[in-house]
Design a protein around this motif. Sequence first.
Motif, PDB file in Angstrom:
ATOM      1  N   THR A  27      89.366 104.840 -78.506  1.00 19.40           N
ATOM      2  CA  THR A  27      90.108 105.053 -77.265  1.00 19.40           C
ATOM      3  C   THR A  27      89.902 106.496 -76.817  1.00 19.40           C
ATOM      4  N   VAL A  28      89.806 106.683 -75.513  1.00 24.45           N
ATOM      5  CA  VAL A  28      89.753 108.009 -74.915  1.00 24.45           C
ATOM      6  C   VAL A  28      90.830 108.024 -73.842  1.00 24.45           C
ATOM      7  N   LYS A  29      91.744 108.995 -73.947  1.00 18.93           N
ATOM      8  CA  LYS A  29      92.894 109.049 -73.027  1.00 18.93           C
ATOM      9  C   LYS A  29      92.909 110.371 -72.264  1.00 18.93           C
ATOM     10  N   ASN A  30      93.213 110.291 -70.972  1.00 20.87           N
ATOM     11  CA  ASN A  30      93.359 111.474 -70.128  1.00 20.87           C
ATOM     12  C   ASN A  30      94.781 111.998 -70.266  1.00 20.87           C
ATOM     13  N   GLU A  31      94.917 113.148 -70.938  1.00 24.69           N
ATOM     14  CA  GLU A  31      96.206 113.836 -71.035  1.00 24.69           C
ATOM     15  C   GLU A  31      96.126 115.224 -70.400  1.00 24.69           C
ATOM     16  N   LEU A  32      95.222 115.369 -69.422  1.00 22.79           N
ATOM     17  CA  LEU A  32      95.129 116.622 -68.680  1.00 22.79           C
ATOM     18  C   LEU A  32      96.380 116.801 -67.838  1.00 22.79           C
ATOM     19  N   ASN A  33      96.684 118.023 -67.495  1.00 16.63           N
ATOM     20  CA  ASN A  33      97.843 118.310 -66.656  1.00 16.63           C
ATOM     21  C   ASN A  33      97.753 117.475 -65.380  1.00 16.63           C
ATOM     22  N   PRO A  34      98.797 116.683 -65.071  1.00 14.46           N
ATOM     23  CA  PRO A  34      98.714 115.770 -63.919  1.00 14.46           C
ATOM     24  C   PRO A  34      98.752 116.474 -62.567  1.00 14.46           C
ATOM     25  N   LYS A  35      99.139 117.758 -62.529  1.00 11.16           N
ATOM     26  CA  LYS A  35      99.150 118.465 -61.247  1.00 11.16           C
ATOM     27  C   LYS A  35      97.731 118.599 -60.732  1.00 11.16           C
ATOM     28  N   GLY A  36      97.532 118.287 -59.501  1.00  9.12           N
ATOM     29  CA  GLY A  36      96.211 118.389 -58.902  1.00  9.12           C
ATOM     30  C   GLY A  36      95.406 117.105 -59.010  1.00  9.12           C
ATOM     31  N   ASN A  37      96.030 116.037 -59.497  1.00  9.78           N
ATOM     32  CA  ASN A  37      95.373 114.731 -59.535  1.00  9.78           C
ATOM     33  C   ASN A  37      94.009 114.824 -60.219  1.00  9.78           C
ATOM     34  N   ARG A  38      93.974 115.348 -61.442  1.00 13.33           N
ATOM     35  CA  ARG A  38      92.728 115.611 -62.160  1.00 13.33           C
ATOM     36  C   ARG A  38      92.206 114.366 -62.866  1.00 13.33           C
ATOM     37  N   LEU A  39      90.998 113.995 -62.530  1.00 13.99           N
ATOM     38  CA  LEU A  39      90.333 112.876 -63.176  1.00 13.99           C
ATOM     39  C   LEU A  39      89.550 113.363 -64.392  1.00 13.99           C
ATOM     40  N   LEU A  40      89.395 112.475 -65.343  1.00 15.13           N
ATOM     41  CA  LEU A  40      88.564 112.723 -66.515  1.00 15.13           C
ATOM     42  C   LEU A  40      87.425 111.720 -66.475  1.00 15.13           C
ATOM     43  N   MET A  41      86.196 112.202 -66.578  1.00 17.21           N
ATOM     44  CA  MET A  41      85.053 111.309 -66.666  1.00 17.21           C
ATOM     45  C   MET A  41      84.702 111.179 -68.139  1.00 17.21           C
ATOM     46  N   ALA A  42      84.524 109.947 -68.608  1.00 17.45           N
ATOM     47  CA  ALA A  42      84.239 109.725 -70.023  1.00 17.45           C
ATOM     48  C   ALA A  42      83.178 108.646 -70.183  1.00 17.45           C
ATOM     49  N   TYR A  43      82.293 108.869 -71.156  1.00 18.30           N
ATOM     50  CA  TYR A  43      81.373 107.815 -71.572  1.00 18.30           C
ATOM     51  C   TYR A  43      81.069 107.999 -73.051  1.00 18.30           C
ATOM     52  N   CYS A  44      80.750 106.882 -73.696  1.00 16.56           N
ATOM     53  CA  CYS A  44      80.419 106.891 -75.120  1.00 16.56           C
ATOM     54  C   CYS A  44      79.139 106.097 -75.329  1.00 16.56           C
ATOM     55  N   LYS A  45      78.353 106.535 -76.324  1.00 15.62           N
ATOM     56  CA  LYS A  45      77.067 105.900 -76.597  1.00 15.62           C
ATOM     57  C   LYS A  45      76.881 105.713 -78.089  1.00 15.62           C
ATOM     58  N   SER A  46      76.108 104.704 -78.403  1.00 13.21           N
ATOM     59  CA  SER A  46      75.583 104.538 -79.753  1.00 13.21           C
ATOM     60  C   SER A  46      74.073 104.365 -79.591  1.00 13.21           C
ATOM     61  N   LYS A  47      73.400 104.057 -80.674  1.00 14.10           N
ATOM     62  CA  LYS A  47      71.955 103.838 -80.586  1.00 14.10           C
ATOM     63  C   LYS A  47      71.632 102.680 -79.637  1.00 14.10           C
ATOM     64  N   ASN A  48      72.501 101.655 -79.623  1.00 13.71           N
ATOM     65  CA  ASN A  48      72.198 100.437 -78.866  1.00 13.71           C
ATOM     66  C   ASN A  48      73.147 100.144 -77.709  1.00 13.71           C
ATOM     67  N   ASN A  49      74.225 100.909 -77.563  1.00 13.76           N
ATOM     68  CA  ASN A  49      75.233 100.584 -76.552  1.00 13.76           C
ATOM     69  C   ASN A  49      75.671 101.825 -75.786  1.00 13.76           C
ATOM     70  N   MET A  50      76.141 101.581 -74.562  1.00 18.16           N
ATOM     71  CA  MET A  50      76.760 102.642 -73.770  1.00 18.16           C
ATOM     72  C   MET A  50      77.984 102.069 -73.084  1.00 18.16           C
ATOM     73  N   VAL A  51      79.074 102.816 -73.143  1.00 22.84           N
ATOM     74  CA  VAL A  51      80.321 102.431 -72.488  1.00 22.84           C
ATOM     75  C   VAL A  51      80.643 103.529 -71.487  1.00 22.84           C
ATOM     76  N   GLY A  52      80.801 103.147 -70.218  1.00 22.88           N
ATOM     77  CA  GLY A  52      81.104 104.118 -69.184  1.00 22.88           C
ATOM     78  C   GLY A  52      79.855 104.431 -68.383  1.00 22.88           C
ATOM     79  N   PRO A  53      79.933 105.401 -67.511  1.00 20.58           N
ATOM     80  CA  PRO A  53      81.053 106.319 -67.374  1.00 20.58           C
ATOM     81  C   PRO A  53      82.252 105.674 -66.688  1.00 20.58           C
ATOM     82  N   ARG A  54      83.399 106.157 -67.088  1.00 19.91           N
ATOM     83  CA  ARG A  54      84.669 105.727 -66.495  1.00 19.91           C
ATOM     84  C   ARG A  54      85.421 106.960 -66.022  1.00 19.91           C
ATOM     85  N   TYR A  55      86.140 106.817 -64.926  1.00 20.83           N
ATOM     86  CA  TYR A  55      86.937 107.901 -64.366  1.00 20.83           C
ATOM     87  C   TYR A  55      88.399 107.550 -64.596  1.00 20.83           C
TER      88      TYR A  55
END
Length: 135
Positions: A27-55
Amino acid sequence: MNNLSILLFVLGLCMSNDVYGDKSYITVKNELNPKGNRLLMAYCKSKNNMVGPRYLKFEEVMIFGFKTNFWGTTEFWCVVKKGPDYKRYGRFTAYKAVKMFVTDDGTKYNWLARDDGIYFHKGNFPPYLKANWTT
């Protein structure tokens, strides 16, 4: 010949967990300060798979399940980026199998993106800093 049959049977049982066993989760969770409506871009990879990017908005979670391969070589690494131009980022190994014949048991490997860095926690243990933001 009898020993070979027993060996093949045991190997089949071991491999069946890889196919039919439980999954583990990252799991990857956005716990950045909510002021300013800050998005977090996240992606994860393995040798054979990619998840994301997600905002991810504040408190949103990216979650995905996986199974460790029979040889115990499964590894996922992730990148998270923040800021209005996504120039500040953090990289980390989200999961790395440490031995052969690993059984997935539903464990969650939790990553939290905060303003001061990227934290990790598993189970009931408190989060601790694992990676810093870089530019």
